[in-house]
Design a protein around this motif. Structure first.
Motif, PDB file in Angstrom:
ATOM      1  N   GLU B 165      14.501   4.505  29.163  1.00  0.00           N
ATOM      2  CA  GLU B 165      13.311   4.914  28.096  1.00  0.00           C
ATOM      3  C   GLU B 165      12.112   4.103  28.327  1.00  0.00           C
ATOM      4  OE1 GLU B 165      16.092   5.043  24.217  1.00  0.00           O
ATOM      5  OE2 GLU B 165      14.810   3.323  24.345  1.00  0.00           O
ATOM      6  N   MET B 180      15.384  10.985  30.160  1.00  0.00           N
ATOM      7  CA  MET B 180      16.847  10.371  30.175  1.00  0.00           C
ATOM      8  C   MET B 180      17.844  11.528  29.973  1.00  0.00           C
ATOM      9  SD  MET B 180      18.501   8.194  27.083  1.00  0.00           S
ATOM     10  CE  MET B 180      17.474   6.731  27.206  1.00  0.00           C
ATOM     11  N   ASP B 181      17.770  12.661  29.443  1.00  0.00           N
ATOM     12  CA  ASP B 181      18.702  14.001  29.468  1.00  0.00           C
ATOM     13  C   ASP B 181      18.830  14.267  30.878  1.00  0.00           C
ATOM     14  OD1 ASP B 181      16.080  14.878  29.256  1.00  0.00           O
ATOM     15  OD2 ASP B 181      16.422  16.343  28.061  1.00  0.00           O
ATOM     16  N   SER B 184      20.768  11.875  32.807  1.00  0.00           N
ATOM     17  CA  SER B 184      22.477  11.573  32.175  1.00  0.00           C
ATOM     18  C   SER B 184      23.213  12.631  32.777  1.00  0.00           C
ATOM     19  CB  SER B 184      22.505  11.588  30.722  1.00  0.00           C
ATOM     20  OG  SER B 184      22.125  12.839  30.159  1.00  0.00           O
ATOM     21  N   SER B 419      17.082  23.361  33.025  1.00  0.00           N
ATOM     22  CA  SER B 419      15.972  22.416  32.482  1.00  0.00           C
ATOM     23  C   SER B 419      16.561  22.050  31.313  1.00  0.00           C
ATOM     24  CB  SER B 419      14.725  23.240  32.465  1.00  0.00           C
ATOM     25  OG  SER B 419      14.861  23.937  31.341  1.00  0.00           O
ATOM     26  N   ASN B 420      15.937  21.016  30.543  1.00  0.00           N
ATOM     27  CA  ASN B 420      16.292  20.514  29.239  1.00  0.00           C
ATOM     28  C   ASN B 420      15.406  20.615  28.116  1.00  0.00           C
ATOM     29  OD1 ASN B 420      19.468  19.747  29.465  1.00  0.00           O
ATOM     30  ND2 ASN B 420      18.366  18.862  31.215  1.00  0.00           N
ATOM     31  N   PHE B 421      15.802  20.735  27.051  1.00  0.00           N
ATOM     32  CA  PHE B 421      14.787  20.452  25.718  1.00  0.00           C
ATOM     33  C   PHE B 421      15.489  19.543  24.823  1.00  0.00           C
ATOM     34  CE2 PHE B 421      14.386  21.602  21.251  1.00  0.00           C
ATOM     35  CZ  PHE B 421      13.186  21.841  21.332  1.00  0.00           C
ATOM     36  N   MET B 422      14.537  18.372  24.485  1.00  0.00           N
ATOM     37  CA  MET B 422      15.207  17.406  23.767  1.00  0.00           C
ATOM     38  C   MET B 422      14.161  17.252  22.604  1.00  0.00           C
ATOM     39  SD  MET B 422      16.620  13.739  25.001  1.00  0.00           S
ATOM     40  CE  MET B 422      14.836  13.029  25.288  1.00  0.00           C
ATOM     41  N   ARG B 423      14.715  16.951  21.444  1.00  0.00           N
ATOM     42  CA  ARG B 423      13.846  16.342  20.428  1.00  0.00           C
ATOM     43  C   ARG B 423      14.460  15.444  19.413  1.00  0.00           C
ATOM     44  NH1 ARG B 423      11.727  21.869  17.251  1.00  0.00           N
ATOM     45  NH2 ARG B 423      13.758  22.359  16.426  1.00  0.00           N
ATOM     46  N   ASP B 424      13.493  14.526  18.935  1.00  0.00           N
ATOM     47  CA  ASP B 424      14.040  13.585  17.913  1.00  0.00           C
ATOM     48  C   ASP B 424      13.910  14.109  16.546  1.00  0.00           C
ATOM     49  OD1 ASP B 424      14.186  12.015  20.175  1.00  0.00           O
ATOM     50  OD2 ASP B 424      12.281  10.935  19.891  1.00  0.00           O
ATOM     51  N   TYR B 425      14.453  13.717  15.590  1.00  0.00           N
ATOM     52  CA  TYR B 425      14.523  13.837  14.270  1.00  0.00           C
ATOM     53  C   TYR B 425      13.993  12.773  13.421  1.00  0.00           C
ATOM     54  CZ  TYR B 425      15.949  18.699  15.033  1.00  0.00           C
ATOM     55  OH  TYR B 425      16.103  19.980  15.379  1.00  0.00           O
ATOM     56  N   VAL B 427      15.185  11.776  10.119  1.00  0.00           N
ATOM     57  CA  VAL B 427      16.245  11.849   8.948  1.00  0.00           C
ATOM     58  C   VAL B 427      16.007  11.126   7.966  1.00  0.00           C
ATOM     59  CG1 VAL B 427      18.765  12.117   8.701  1.00  0.00           C
ATOM     60  CG2 VAL B 427      17.655  12.634  10.940  1.00  0.00           C
ATOM     61  N   THR B 432      13.840  15.580   6.175  1.00  0.00           N
ATOM     62  CA  THR B 432      14.241  15.766   7.347  1.00  0.00           C
ATOM     63  C   THR B 432      13.635  16.671   8.126  1.00  0.00           C
ATOM     64  OG1 THR B 432      16.723  14.698   6.795  1.00  0.00           O
ATOM     65  CG2 THR B 432      16.654  15.972   8.757  1.00  0.00           C
TER      66      THR B 432
END
Lengths: 313, 458
Positions: B165, B180-181, B184, B419-425, B427, B432
Motif C-alpha cells: 500500500e 496490490m491486486d 496478490s 488486467s484488473n479493476f479495483m475500487r473502494d467503497y 459504506v 453507500t
C-alpha cells in the motif's frame, strides 16, 4: 496427493489436469480401474474430443509432458488451486483467483497462520489457504451443510492436506466456532448469508493480540450491516473493496485500408474501368495489427470484500 | 512471537491515514511527518499498534515532538453530539468570513493548546456557519480539521500488505505500478509456498517481489528463492522492511543475472576476473543507470554527494534506506577486507544459485521494466515442465508481443493475459457508494505453463 508441493512425476492417486486447449481442460483422478454403472470394476478410460485415454498409462510420466491421443494430443499438468478452481465440481457458488488472492494478501496469510473459514462451500478458497499454510499452519473450516463438509473433507484428504485442515459440520451463526478455537485465530474469513450475525464469535476466536478479518458478500445490504457491526465491536481499518479481473485475448487482425483520394480526380477511361454489376470488387489492401479482445461475456460482479483489523488493547 | 518494537527494526509510523516506512535505527533518532518532527526514543519496548500522543517540545520551522504512551485517543466525533446542525446547505455562503479567528490566532493557539480536541473545539466555536451545516458535513469538516491537528500516531509492524500500500501510494512507478491486486495474483499464479524452488527476475520493484516470495515461503519448509537482478545491487528495501530473521533471509540468493548466467555457462575462474576488470556493454549500461537513479533518489538526503560506487556486487546498504533514514558510516569505511568479505558473499550466493539452476525451478516470475521475452527465453530451460510462468509488465503492448512470441515458439501453454479493476467503497447507512477516485493502473499479467513438446506417450 498432488496439491501440496511441486512434483515431477505422475503417481497413482494424483488428481491431474488434462489440457487439450485453453477452453478444454479436464480434471481426472489417476487410477487404473473404476466402477461402471453396473457396479463392476473396469479399466478407467477417459473420453476426450480427441479420443479415449487409458488413464493408467499416465502413471510415471513427467508433468508437462505431451501425450498422444487417437486424434490429437494433450498435456498433463499438475493440479494446483488455480486449475482446481477452474475445474472443481461446483456444489455452491465459488470464489475465483482474483478475489481469493486479495483475501490472502489482506488477511496477511503466512505459512504459520491459523485460519478460520465459514462456510466451506465447494472448497475453492480452502485449497488456496491450505497451499499457503502447508507444513506449519492450520485451517479450521465450517459449513452448515453436512454432505458438503464430508465431500470437502474427502477432497482435502485426497489432495494431501489432511493434517492441516479440520472440516466440521456446524452452523457458526447460531452456534459459534468450537470452544477450542477461542483466542486461536490469526485470520477469519466469512462467506455466509449473514456474516454480521457472527461478529461476536469472530472476536472470541481471534488471538489475544488480535487479527485480521474478511467477509465476502455479493450484496451491498449485507456488506453495510457487516460494516456497522464491525464498527460496533471496535474493529479498525474497516475497508470494503471490489475486484474484477478481465482477460484479454491477444489477436492478430488484418484491417482493410480504404483509399478514397482517387475520387477527387476524373477517371481517365471511365468506360472500361467501371466494374460490371456482378463483377467482384477488388480486395482492399490490409494492415496487420496486434490487438486484444475482451471475452464476449465478462464478469460484471463477484462480491464486496470487507476487511478489518481487530485489536485487543 | 515477540511483538515489541526494537531499535534496528523497520517500523511503519501511522498518523490517521498517512503511513510512512522508517528504519528505527537508533534510540535517539527522529522521524519527520510533514512539518512535524517526532522523537522516537519512547517507542522502544512498546507493543506494535500502540498509540502515542505527540507532545510539542520545541517549535520552529519544524515542530519537534516527543511521544507519550496513550491509551485512549480522543474521538473527535464526541464534539458533534453537543452541537446542533442544519438540515441542508441553503444558508451556507462561501464568503470567507465564517471563521472569526485570524490565521495568527490559530497558529498561536496551536502552540498554547496541546490537545487537538481543544483546538478544533475552539475553531468550531468561532465558526458562525458550523451550526448551519448538516450533520454529515459537520462530520466531514471535523475530519478535515482532525487530519491537520491530529496529535496521535501509531507504530505499526511492517507487513507485506502495508508495504504494498505504502509503495503504491507514494509513487506507483517506484514499484513498476505493481498494484496490490496484481501482486496478490502474481503470488497465486506463481504457486509459491513453503515447498519448492522459485526463480524470479526483478528490476525496479523496490524489492516488493522478493519480499512477497519470502513472505509466502516462510521459514520452516525447504523453499528456496533465486532473485535475479540486473544491477550492482539488488533492490531490497521491501525485503529488509519485513524484519525477517537471518535464517529466513538466507532462503533468498540475490544474484546479478549476467554474472550468474556467465558463471553457469563459462565456469568460475575467468568470471572473477571479468567482474572486477572488464564489464560487458550491457552491464555498463545498467550500472550507469542504477547509479544515476540512486543519485536521483538520494538527491534530498544529507549525503547525496557520495560518489556513485563502482565496485561490483556489494551488498548495498544505501539502497535499503529511504531518504529520511540517517545513513550510517559503514559504507565509507570500505576497507579491503570488508570488500573481500562481501565478494565472498556474492560468490557464495552465485554458487548457491547455480546449484539451484542445475536442480531446476518450480516456477518463473518476471517483474521488470525490460522487455520480458528475451529474459523468459533464456530462463525457461531452468524451469521444470508443467510449471507456472508469470510475467508482470506495466505496458500491455510488451506483453502482447511476448504472448505472440511465446506462442510462435511453442514455449508455453494455457497462456492468458489479465488486467484488473479495483475500487473502494464508502459504506455508510443510506450513503453507500463507490469511492469517487480509484487507482487506474493495475499493470498487466501474463501467465502460462511450461511444457515438453518432445516426449511422446504410448
Amino acid at each position: 496427493m498432488s496439491f501440496t508441493k511441486p512434483e515431477r512425476v505422475i503417481n497413482e492417486g494424483d488428481t491431474v489436469i488434462l489440457y487439450i486447449t485453453i477452453n478444454n481442460m479436464h480434471a481426472i483422478e489417476v487410477k487404473s480401474h473404476t466402477t461402471n454403472k453396473h457396479g463392476q470394476k473396469v479399466e478407467y478410460v477417459h473420453q476426450t474430443a480427441y479420443g479415449a485415454l487409458k488413464v493408467q498409462s499416465l502413471i510415471g510420466k513427467e508433468y508437462g509432458t505431451k501425450i498422444h491421443l487417437p486424434k490429437g494430443y494433450a498435456f498433463i499438468l499438475q493440479m494446483n488451486p488455480e486449475l482446481w478452481t477452474m475445474s472443481l465440481p461446483h456444489r455452491t457458488q465459488i470464489l475465483y483467483t482474483p478475489d481469493i488472492s486479495m483475501i490472502l494478501m489482506q488477511l496477511e496469510i503466512q505459512p504459520s497462520s491459523v485460519i478460520i473459514e465459514a462456510g466451506t462451500g465447494s472448497g475453492s478458497l480452502s485449497h488456496y489457504f491450505l497451499r499457503a499454510i502447508y507444513g506449519k499452519g492450520h485451517l479450521y473450516t465450517f459449513d452448515f451443510h453436512e454432505s458438503r463438509v464430508d465431500q470437502a473433507r474427502e477432497e482435502f484428504q485426497k489432495h494431501g492436506f489432511g493434517n492441516f485442515v479440520t472440516a466440521q459440520h456446524r452452523d457458526v451463526v447460531s452456534d459459534g466456532f468450537t470452544d477450542d478455537l477461542n483466542g486461536k485465530a490469526d485470520a477469519i474469513f466469512l462467506d455466509l448469508p449473514a456474516p454480521y450475525k457472527a461478529i461476536d464469535h469472530v472476536v472470541k476466536a481471534l488471538k489475544p493480540s488480535g487479527g485480521r478479518f474478511c467477509a465476502f458478500s455479493p450484496c451491498i445490504e449485507q456488506t453495510q450491516e457487516t460494516c456497522l457491526q464491525l464498527e460496533k465491536y471496535g474493529f479498525l481499518e474497516i475497508h470494503t473493496i471490489e475486484i474484477l479481473q478481465s482477460e484479454h485475448i491477444v489477436r492478430e487482425k488484418n484491417i482493410p485500408v480504404m483509399d478514397l483520394s482517387f475520387v477527387k480526380q476524373k477517371r481517365e477511361d471511365t468506360e472500361s474501368k467501371l466494374p460490371k454489376r456482378d463483377e467482384k470488387r477488388p480486395q482492399l489492401p490490409t494492415r496487420k495489427i496486434l490487438t486484444t479482445l475482451n471475452t464476449p461475456i465478462q464478469q460484471g460482479h463477484t462480491g464486496y470484500l470487507t476487511f478489518a483489523t481487530f485489536l485487543r488493547i | 512471537m515477540d511483538d515489541t518494537i526494537k531499535v534496528g527494526q523497520y517500523i511503519i509510523v501511522q498518523r490517521q491515514n498517512f503511513t510512512k516506512l522508517h528504519k528505527f535505527s537508533a534510540l535517539d533518532s527522529t522521524v519527520t511527518l510533514g512539518k512535524e518532527m517526532v522523537e522516537l526514543k519512547n517507542i522502544a519496548g512498546q507493543n506494535f499498534f500502540q498509540t502515542f500522543k505527540m507532545k510539542l517540545i520545541a517549535s520552529g520551522k519544524k515542530r519537534l515532538h516527543e511521544l507519550e504512551i496513550c491509551d485512549n485517543a480522543t474521538n473527535l466525533k464526541d464534539i458533534l453530539t453537543s452541537i446542533e446542525s442544519g438540515s441542508d446547505n441553503r444558508n451556507i455562503l462561501d464568503d470567507g468570513k465564517s471563521q472569526s479567528l485570524s490565521y495568527e490566532e490559530i497558529i498561536n493557539m496551536r502552540q498554547t493548546l496541546s490537545d487537538s480536541k481543544e483546538i478544533i473545539g475552539t475553531i468550531i466555536a468561532n465558526s458562525n456557519s458550523f451550526n448551519q451545516k448538516t450533520e454529515f458535513s459537520q462530520e466531514k469538516y471535523i475530519k478535515k480539521k482532525e487530519k491537520k491537528y491530529f496529535e496521535f500516531i501509531q507504530v505499526r509492524k511492517p507487513t507485506l500488505r502495508l508495504l504494498t500500500e505504502i509503495f503504491y501510494r507514494q509513487d506507483p512507478e517506484k514499484a513498476l505500478g505493481l498494484r496490490m491486486d496484481s501482486l496478490s495474483q502474481l503470488i497465486s499464479y506463481s504457486g509459491v509456498n513453503s515447498m519448492g524452488n522459485y526463480l524470479i527476475y526483478e528490476s525496479g520493484s523496490s524489492g516488493l517481489v522478493p519480499a512477497a516470495f519470502l513472505n509466502s515461503m516462510g521459514d520452516h519448509g525447504d523453499a528456496r528463492l533465486v532473485h535475479l537482478h540486473p544491477g550492482n545491487f539488488p533492490q531490497m528495501q521491501a525485503v529488509y522492511a519485513l524484519n525477517l530473521t537471518d535464517h529466513h533471509l538466507k532462503r533468498c540468493s540475490s544474484v546479478n543475472i549476467y554474472s550468474v548466467l556467465r558463471q553457469y555457462y563459462q565456469g568460475i575462474e575467468e568470471n572473477v576476473e571479468t567482474l572486477s576488470q572488464t564489464e560487458s556493454e550491457n552491464e555498463k549500461m545498467d550500472i550507469d543507470e542504477s547509479s544515476r537513479k540512486r543519485k536521483l533518489e538520494n538527491d534530498d538526503t544529507e549525503d547525496d554527494n557520495k560518489p556513485p560506487k563502482r565496485q561490483n556486487f556489494e551488498e548495498d546498504e544505501n539502497n535499503e534506506q529511504q531518504n529520511e533514514v540517517p545513513i550510517s558510516d559503514e559504507n565509507s569505511s570500505n576497507t579491503l577486507t570488508d570488500r573481500e568479505e562481501k565478494k565472498r558473499k556474492w560468490q557464495l550466493d552465485n554458487d548457491e544459485a547455480i546449484r539451484l539452476f542445475k536442480e531446476k525451478f518450480d516456477s518463473l516470475t518476471i517483474v521488470a521494466k525490460e522487455d520480458p521475452f528475451p529474459i523468459v527465453k533464456e530462463l525457461l530451460p531452468f524451469i521444470h515442465n508443467g510449471r507456472p510462468v508469470v510475467i508482470f509488465h506495466a505496458c500491455k503492448e510488451v506483453l502482447m508481443e511476448c504472448y505472440t512470441s511465446l506462442k510462435n515458439h511453442n514455449l508455453l501453454i494455457n497462456v492468458r493475459l489479465f488486467s484488473n479493476f479495483m475500487r473502494d467503497y464508502q459504506v455508510l447507512p443510506m450513503r453507500t457508494h463507490p469511492a469517487i477516485q480509484l487507482q487506474g493502473n493495475s499493470g498487466w499479467l501474463l501467465v502460462g505453463y511450461t511444457v515438453n513438446h518432445g516426449i511422446t506417450l504410448n
